[in-house]
Design a protein around this motif. Structure first.
Motif, PDB file in Angstrom:
ATOM      1  N   LYS A  15       0.817  -1.169  -0.028  1.00 49.51           N
ATOM      2  CA  LYS A  15      -0.053  -0.032  -0.162  1.00 49.51           C
ATOM      3  C   LYS A  15       0.687   1.135   0.052  1.00 49.51           C
ATOM      4  O   LYS A  15       0.282   2.419  -0.280  1.00 49.51           O
ATOM      5  N   GLY A  16       2.160   1.328   0.491  1.00 44.00           N
ATOM      6  CA  GLY A  16       3.139   2.474   0.164  1.00 44.00           C
ATOM      7  C   GLY A  16       2.566   3.495   1.519  1.00 44.00           C
ATOM      8  O   GLY A  16       3.013   4.608   1.003  1.00 44.00           O
ATOM      9  N   GLU A  17       2.338   3.143   2.591  1.00 39.99           N
ATOM     10  CA  GLU A  17       2.058   4.006   3.315  1.00 39.99           C
ATOM     11  C   GLU A  17       3.053   5.215   3.665  1.00 39.99           C
ATOM     12  O   GLU A  17       3.083   6.001   4.260  1.00 39.99           O
ATOM     13  N   ARG A  18       4.366   4.517   3.722  1.00 37.23           N
ATOM     14  CA  ARG A  18       5.626   5.546   4.057  1.00 37.23           C
ATOM     15  C   ARG A  18       5.770   6.346   3.100  1.00 37.23           C
ATOM     16  O   ARG A  18       6.389   7.364   3.590  1.00 37.23           O
ATOM     17  N   LEU A  19       5.367   6.517   2.059  1.00 33.99           N
ATOM     18  CA  LEU A  19       5.511   7.658   1.036  1.00 33.99           C
ATOM     19  C   LEU A  19       4.231   8.423   1.480  1.00 33.99           C
ATOM     20  O   LEU A  19       4.135   9.577   0.720  1.00 33.99           O
ATOM     21  N   GLY A  20       3.405   8.319   1.959  1.00 33.92           N
ATOM     22  CA  GLY A  20       2.062   9.030   2.397  1.00 33.92           C
ATOM     23  C   GLY A  20       0.980   9.500   1.392  1.00 33.92           C
ATOM     24  O   GLY A  20       0.382  10.407   1.267  1.00 33.92           O
ATOM     25  N   GLY A  21       1.101   8.845  -0.020  1.00 32.51           N
ATOM     26  CA  GLY A  21       0.004   9.030  -0.813  1.00 32.51           C
ATOM     27  C   GLY A  21      -0.772   7.873  -1.154  1.00 32.51           C
ATOM     28  O   GLY A  21      -0.814   6.917  -0.443  1.00 32.51           O
ATOM     29  N   GLU A  22      -1.900   8.220  -1.904  1.00 26.62           N
ATOM     30  CA  GLU A  22      -3.022   7.312  -1.843  1.00 26.62           C
ATOM     31  C   GLU A  22      -2.625   6.125  -3.068  1.00 26.62           C
ATOM     32  O   GLU A  22      -3.121   4.967  -3.042  1.00 26.62           O
ATOM     33  N   VAL A  23      -1.765   6.447  -3.868  1.00 25.95           N
ATOM     34  CA  VAL A  23      -1.367   5.462  -5.101  1.00 25.95           C
ATOM     35  C   VAL A  23      -0.289   4.717  -4.450  1.00 25.95           C
ATOM     36  O   VAL A  23       0.720   5.094  -3.892  1.00 25.95           O
ATOM     37  N   PRO A  24      -0.416   3.352  -4.503  1.00 26.34           N
ATOM     38  CA  PRO A  24       0.701   2.407  -3.950  1.00 26.34           C
ATOM     39  C   PRO A  24       2.018   2.826  -4.718  1.00 26.34           C
ATOM     40  O   PRO A  24       2.037   2.907  -5.984  1.00 26.34           O
ATOM     41  N   THR A 215      11.464   3.203  -0.788  1.00 36.69           N
ATOM     42  CA  THR A 215      10.576   3.229   0.492  1.00 36.69           C
ATOM     43  C   THR A 215      10.299   4.499   0.883  1.00 36.69           C
ATOM     44  O   THR A 215       9.060   4.545   1.275  1.00 36.69           O
ATOM     45  N   HIS A 216      11.043   5.346   1.014  1.00 40.44           N
ATOM     46  CA  HIS A 216      10.819   6.552   1.776  1.00 40.44           C
ATOM     47  C   HIS A 216      10.728   7.709   0.481  1.00 40.44           C
ATOM     48  O   HIS A 216      11.052   7.562  -0.596  1.00 40.44           O
ATOM     49  N   PRO A 217      10.045   9.023   0.842  1.00 40.51           N
ATOM     50  CA  PRO A 217       9.923   9.909  -0.093  1.00 40.51           C
ATOM     51  C   PRO A 217      11.221  10.315  -0.920  1.00 40.51           C
ATOM     52  O   PRO A 217      11.353  10.702  -1.775  1.00 40.51           O
ATOM     53  N   HIS A 218      12.390  10.491  -0.077  1.00 37.52           N
ATOM     54  CA  HIS A 218      13.499  10.563  -0.506  1.00 37.52           C
ATOM     55  C   HIS A 218      13.924   9.737  -1.719  1.00 37.52           C
ATOM     56  O   HIS A 218      14.567  10.129  -2.769  1.00 37.52           O
ATOM     57  N   ASP A 219      13.816   8.469  -1.304  1.00 37.50           N
ATOM     58  CA  ASP A 219      14.087   7.378  -2.310  1.00 37.50           C
ATOM     59  C   ASP A 219      13.368   7.538  -3.811  1.00 37.50           C
ATOM     60  O   ASP A 219      13.826   7.586  -4.746  1.00 37.50           O
ATOM     61  N   LEU A 220      12.191   8.049  -3.599  1.00 30.79           N
ATOM     62  CA  LEU A 220      11.418   8.502  -4.701  1.00 30.79           C
ATOM     63  C   LEU A 220      11.712   9.678  -5.470  1.00 30.79           C
ATOM     64  O   LEU A 220      11.933   9.694  -6.778  1.00 30.79           O
ATOM     65  N   ASN A 221      12.358  10.622  -4.704  1.00 34.36           N
ATOM     66  CA  ASN A 221      13.015  11.744  -5.422  1.00 34.36           C
ATOM     67  C   ASN A 221      14.166  11.458  -6.171  1.00 34.36           C
ATOM     68  O   ASN A 221      14.574  11.854  -7.205  1.00 34.36           O
ATOM     69  N   VAL A 222      15.074  10.584  -5.412  1.00 40.58           N
ATOM     70  CA  VAL A 222      16.124  10.072  -6.189  1.00 40.58           C
ATOM     71  C   VAL A 222      15.906   9.539  -7.587  1.00 40.58           C
ATOM     72  O   VAL A 222      16.391   9.615  -8.689  1.00 40.58           O
ATOM     73  N   ALA A 223      14.895   8.550  -7.267  1.00 39.06           N
ATOM     74  CA  ALA A 223      14.547   7.724  -8.411  1.00 39.06           C
ATOM     75  C   ALA A 223      13.863   8.758  -9.563  1.00 39.06           C
ATOM     76  O   ALA A 223      14.371   8.559 -10.866  1.00 39.06           O
ATOM     77  N   ARG A 224      13.099   9.764  -9.302  1.00 42.06           N
ATOM     78  CA  ARG A 224      12.781  10.502 -10.416  1.00 42.06           C
ATOM     79  C   ARG A 224      13.966  11.440 -10.933  1.00 42.06           C
ATOM     80  O   ARG A 224      13.932  11.117 -12.205  1.00 42.06           O
ATOM     81  N   TYR A 225      14.877  11.849 -10.264  1.00 41.50           N
ATOM     82  CA  TYR A 225      15.903  12.433 -10.718  1.00 41.50           C
ATOM     83  C   TYR A 225      16.874  11.437 -11.815  1.00 41.50           C
ATOM     84  O   TYR A 225      17.316  11.835 -12.842  1.00 41.50           O
ATOM     85  N   LEU A 226      17.200  10.182 -11.125  1.00 45.29           N
ATOM     86  CA  LEU A 226      17.844   9.257 -12.136  1.00 45.29           C
ATOM     87  C   LEU A 226      17.228   9.071 -13.308  1.00 45.29           C
ATOM     88  O   LEU A 226      17.832   8.628 -14.458  1.00 45.29           O
ATOM     89  N   ILE A 227      15.637   8.776 -13.468  1.00 41.91           N
ATOM     90  CA  ILE A 227      15.100   8.535 -14.627  1.00 41.91           C
ATOM     91  C   ILE A 227      15.021   9.522 -15.548  1.00 41.91           C
ATOM     92  O   ILE A 227      15.133   9.340 -16.739  1.00 41.91           O
ATOM     93  N   THR A 228      14.426  10.726 -15.079  1.00 43.71           N
ATOM     94  CA  THR A 228      14.450  11.777 -15.963  1.00 43.71           C
ATOM     95  C   THR A 228      15.707  12.415 -16.449  1.00 43.71           C
ATOM     96  O   THR A 228      15.311  12.867 -17.622  1.00 43.71           O
ATOM     97  N   GLN A 229      16.753  12.379 -15.667  1.00 41.40           N
ATOM     98  CA  GLN A 229      17.997  12.751 -16.164  1.00 41.40           C
ATOM     99  C   GLN A 229      18.748  11.556 -17.012  1.00 41.40           C
ATOM    100  O   GLN A 229      19.740  12.010 -17.674  1.00 41.40           O
ATOM    101  N   GLY A 230      18.327  10.476 -17.281  1.00 41.39           N
ATOM    102  CA  GLY A 230      18.526   9.136 -17.870  1.00 41.39           C
ATOM    103  C   GLY A 230      20.080   8.851 -17.366  1.00 41.39           C
ATOM    104  O   GLY A 230      20.904   8.319 -18.100  1.00 41.39           O
ATOM    105  N   VAL A 231      20.379   8.987 -16.143  1.00 46.18           N
ATOM    106  CA  VAL A 231      21.417   8.521 -15.384  1.00 46.18           C
ATOM    107  C   VAL A 231      21.662   7.291 -15.543  1.00 46.18           C
ATOM    108  O   VAL A 231      22.814   6.589 -15.629  1.00 46.18           O
TER     109      VAL A 231
END
Length: 232
Positions: A15-24, A215-231
């Motif tokens: 369910k992804g409660e640690r990210l605090g959102g409704e979307v898993p 797992t945590h919001p910081h991880d999601l931010n890192v993932a967004r950066y890596l994917i959007t920048q094509g790292v």
């Protein structure tokens, strides 16, 4: 060594409660694709992959079927409903795997940066040994604490590894481990821990820190950066 057919299980019912959102977590979109789709894409070119099973919650079955058809056109894919625990979700998926499968890989839906060569190294070791787990050496000193948080022990860091996924096993070995866990009401922290309980051999395969779990919001931010920048 003769290649065995590989089945891939992805538990995606959290369910992804640690990210605090409704979307898993597996269904959060990054650069127009869900995290699940990014993760599945890492296995698209893996040699010997014969089938993919994703376990998810009932409301995401249809979307997951669409994702699988998009990532693996022509490959045998199925979606099963997940259970209360990750272990239950994997057990449900195990019931769908064909008898032709020699190896079963279990991979977290929210580890979208695993490398193809890491997966294949893990497959090779599992083929030889029966079980293989991607892992990285512990970087920090680890403390074992009592309930009061008083330090009880400081284990030798050289012996400590952080387990990742995929975790890959001979199909018969993983099925035996899950049957044993069901009969003895064992809830393991990962698939390897269940195989270890039955005396199965599991070998660590060194991975990389890039194969982190969102797992945590910081991880999601890192993932967004890596994917959007094509790292990666």
């Amino acid at each position: 060594m003769e290649k065995q057919q590989l089945a891939l299980i992805i538990p995606a019912a959290g369910k992804g409660e640690r990210l605090g959102g409704e979307v898993p977590k597996p269904y959060i979109k990054i650069a127009g694709k869900t995290v699940l789709e990014h993760t599945l894409s890492r296995f698209r070119e893996v040699s010997g992959l014969g089938e993919v099973i994703v376990s998810t919650s009932q409301e995401y079955v249809g979307l997951t079927e669409d994702i699988l058809n998009n990532v693996f056109p022509g490959l045998k894919c199925s979606v099963v409903e997940g259970g209360a625990e990750r272990q239950d979700s994997i057990r449900n998926a195990l019931e769908q795997i064909s008898d032709k499968t020699g190896l079963i890989a279990v991979h977290d839906a929210v580890r979208p940066f695993v490398k193809k060569e890491e997966i294949e190294n893990c497959i090779e070791e599992a083929s030889r040994s029966g079980g293989a787990v991607l892992a990285i050496p512990a970087r920090d000193t680890i403390k074992i604490a009592r309930p009061s948080l008083e330090v009880e022990e400081t284990p030798d860091r050289k012996k400590l590894w952080q387990a990742q996924t995929p975790q890959i096993f001979w199909a018969a070995l993983l099925r035996e481990a899950y049957q044993y866990a069901k009969e003895h009401k064992i809830l393991g922290s990962d698939d390897s821990s269940l195989v270890e309980r039955t005396g199965g051999k599991v070998v660590l395969v060194e991975g990389s820190s890039e194969n982190f779990k969102i797992t945590h919001p910081h991880d999601l931010n890192v993932a967004r950066y890596l994917i959007t920048q094509g790292v990666v």
